[in-house]
Design a protein around this motif. Structure first.
Motif, PDB file in Angstrom:
ATOM      1  N   CYS A   1       0.854  -1.190   0.000  1.00 22.29           N
ATOM      2  CA  CYS A   1       0.000   0.000   0.000  1.00 22.29           C
ATOM      3  C   CYS A   1       0.887   1.236   0.000  1.00 22.29           C
ATOM      4  O   CYS A   1       2.102   1.136  -0.049  1.00 22.29           O
TER       5      CYS A   1
ATOM      6  N   CYS B   1      -6.705  -4.243   8.200  1.00 15.97           N
ATOM      7  CA  CYS B   1      -5.252  -4.085   8.219  1.00 15.97           C
ATOM      8  C   CYS B   1      -4.706  -4.099   9.649  1.00 15.97           C
ATOM      9  O   CYS B   1      -5.117  -3.287  10.485  1.00 15.97           O
TER      10      CYS B   1
ATOM     11  N   CYS C   1      -3.041   5.846   5.420  1.00 14.43           N
ATOM     12  CA  CYS C   1      -4.161   5.175   6.086  1.00 14.43           C
ATOM     13  C   CYS C   1      -5.432   6.035   6.061  1.00 14.43           C
ATOM     14  O   CYS C   1      -6.537   5.503   5.945  1.00 14.43           O
TER      15      CYS C   1
HETATM   16  S1  SF4 Z   1      -4.595   0.905   6.571  1.00 15.83           S
HETATM   17 FE1  SF4 Z   1      -2.996  -0.633   6.240  1.00 15.83          FE
HETATM   18  S2  SF4 Z   1      -3.184  -1.167   4.050  1.00 15.83           S
HETATM   19 FE2  SF4 Z   1      -4.284   0.792   4.353  1.00 15.83          FE
HETATM   20  S3  SF4 Z   1      -2.735   2.370   3.940  1.00 15.83           S
HETATM   21 FE3  SF4 Z   1      -2.678   2.001   6.178  1.00 15.83          FE
HETATM   22  S4  SF4 Z   1      -1.035   0.460   6.432  1.00 15.83           S
HETATM   23 FE4  SF4 Z   1      -1.625   0.455   4.266  1.00 15.83          FE
END
Ligand code: SF4
Length: 248
Positions: A16, A29, A20
């Motif tokens: 990613c 996640c 977040c």
């Molecule tokens: S929630 Fe998890 S998958 Fe989404 S951007 Fe943040 S670290 Fe990456």
């Protein structure tokens, strides 16, 4: 390790962009779960709105480059001539992709830290004072610019770091054993491409708003476009990579 019945997606955070607040997979996640409690603002809507104009951004870039006598295809061909990582003496640091993304990083940072935006905002304030524009109209424009800047800043370092990761992974034959959808350099290319395209769209918003800065923005767009084409040449099958969660 996530157990098989867990709603968490194993390893999703490896592919990613670490943004977040704009991610649609926070609930699945582990990294987010650990860091938790962010103010979420409909991330999918935000990215959908931004991605709608990428084709238009590319068309504009080709048109303006042509007007300036810049052959985008040729500038990339010149760099591509030297993209192979197979030669023993080829070092990642000297690779055109590393040089171009580093140039974008420093030039983009200089641009953002310069007085250009401040001067532009002063100009907008004067236009309100002179009755040339409505306050609400200017507020909308400033909000769009702030959002675009947020995107640009977020990816400024990320693009260079991920591109370097692609080069490092490609210089090692470890991944050749794996199918395309699992090769690490394809995954890094995929997320680097997404970051580049989003950055280009964001610069286009500034390009449209700041007429006096179009030349400097054009240079940055050209660096991004070159990076994009070099990445696609290095990892042509990157689209096959399946990022857990995002591409499933
Ligand atoms: S929630 Fe998890 S998958 Fe989404 S951007 Fe943040 S670290 Fe990456």
């Amino acid at each position: 390790m996530d157990d098989i019945n867990s709603t968490f997606i194993s390893g999703i955070y490896n592919w990613c962009d670490r943004w977040c607040e704009r991610c649609a997979f926070t609930a699945r996640c582990r990294v987010f779960e650990r860091e938790k409690e962010r103010d979420l603002k409909e991330p999918e809507d935000f990215w959908n709105a931004l991605s709608e104009n990428f084709k238009e951004t590319l068309e504009m870039l080709h048109l303006i480059a042509e007007e300036h006598g810049i052959d985008l295809e040729q500038t990339v061909k010149d760099s591509e001539a030297d993209t192979s990582l197979e030669e023993e003496d080829k070092r990642v640091d000297e690779h055109p992709l590393n040089i171009i993304t580093s140039e974008y990083l420093f030039e983009g940072k200089d641009w953002i830290e310069s007085s250009k935006l401040e001067e532009y905002c002063e100009k907008l304030t004067q236009q309100i004072d002179l009755g040339m524009r409505q306050v609400s109209e200017v507020n909308d424009e400033v909000a769009k610019i702030e959002e675009a800047l947020e995107v640009i800043q977020w990816y400024l370092f990320f693009i260079h770091v991920k591109s370097k990761r692609v080069l490092n992974d490609l210089s090692d034959d470890f991944w050749e054993e794996y199918p395309e959808e699992e090769k690490s350099y394809n995954g890094s290319t995929k997320i680097a491409m997404i970051s580049i395209e989003r950055s280009m769209q964001a610069w286009k918003i500034l390009f449209d708003a700041m007429e006096s800065e179009q030349d400097s923005i054009l240079n940055l767009l050209i660096l991004l476009d070159k990076s994009r084409k070099l990445l696609a040449a290095l990892a042509p099958n990157y689209a096959q990579f399946i990022r857990p969660g995002f591409d499933e």
